[in-house]
Design a protein around this motif. Structure first.
Motif, PDB file in Angstrom:
ATOM      1  N   ASN A 150       0.742   4.098  -2.869  1.00 21.82           N
ATOM      2  CA  ASN A 150       0.543   5.515  -2.534  1.00 21.82           C
ATOM      3  C   ASN A 150       1.649   6.382  -3.119  1.00 21.82           C
ATOM      4  OD1 ASN A 150      -1.872   5.227  -1.150  1.00 21.82           O
ATOM      5  ND2 ASN A 150      -0.845   4.866   0.801  1.00 21.82           N
ATOM      6  N   LYS A 172       1.017   6.716  -6.774  1.00 18.90           N
ATOM      7  CA  LYS A 172      -0.111   7.635  -6.969  1.00 18.90           C
ATOM      8  C   LYS A 172       0.345   9.093  -6.836  1.00 18.90           C
ATOM      9  CE  LYS A 172      -4.232   8.372  -4.361  1.00 18.90           C
ATOM     10  NZ  LYS A 172      -5.240   7.747  -3.493  1.00 18.90           N
ATOM     11  N   SER A 200       0.840  -1.204   0.000  1.00 22.99           N
ATOM     12  CA  SER A 200       0.000   0.000   0.000  1.00 22.99           C
ATOM     13  C   SER A 200       0.877   1.257   0.000  1.00 22.99           C
ATOM     14  CB  SER A 200      -0.946   0.006   1.203  1.00 22.99           C
ATOM     15  OG  SER A 200      -0.234   0.098   2.408  1.00 22.99           O
TER      16      SER A 200
END
Length: 177
Positions: A168, A171, A164
């Motif tokens: 992130n 992103k 994750s």
């Protein structure tokens, strides 16, 4: 203000424990008290309450923790006299931190997406020792939101090896372009 006072109390207790060669025994007692206060909201409420008299807080502490070292019973008396019973949990925590510093132990917390087996924890402890030169006391927690991998917190440092975290980061990179 409270944290500084707690550190001073913990330092005084650690110095006294070193003189009496009871540092390790006192650590066990401090952890017992800290965990009891953390896990028992009623006890925490009593020690933090301005309504409950200090002598009553002291009597309750001595009754609940009757098997701890006598030095801690004297601490209860001192906290009662100085109106500092609400600092007890922080004193225990500060003692543990000072104990770890004295014995070159670093506290590490690992959050992982899946339960880590002992061989992985052992390998992480060895890596921490190689990097810092200190032993590591590791606690683990399960966090399925990480999707995969782990997050290692070592004092003020954080190493994010989670899926994750990588998503992130990707992103954020896409948003900045």
């Amino acid at each position: 203000m409270g944290q500084r006072a707690a550190k001073r109390y913990a330092k005084a207790i650690l110095d006294l424990a070193q003189e009496q060669k009871s540092v390790d025994q006192l650590l066990d007692d401090m952890l017992l008290i800290q965990n009891s206060i953390t896990q028992n909201p009623e006890l925490r409420s009593i020690f933090n309450s301005p309504v409950v008299k200090n002598k009553d807080k002291c009597a309750i502490a001595k009754a609940v923790f009757k098997d701890v070292d006598d030095m801690l019973h004297k601490l209860f008396d001192t906290l009662s006299e100085n109106n500092r019973f609400n600092h007890l949990k922080w004193i225990c925590q500060a003692y543990t931190t000072q104990y770890n510093t004295l014995h070159n132990i670093r506290e590490a917390h690992i959050s992982s997406a899946v339960r880590l087996d002992n061989s992985v924890i052992k390998a992480l402890k060895e890596q921490i020792k190689n990097i810092t030169g200190d032993e590591a006391k590791v606690t683990t927690a399960l966090n399925e939101d990480l999707i995969g991998g782990f997050i290692l917190n070592l004092n003020d440092l954080q190493y994010d090896a989670s899926l994750s975290g990588k998503l992130n980061k990707l992103k954020r990179n896409l948003h900045t372009r």
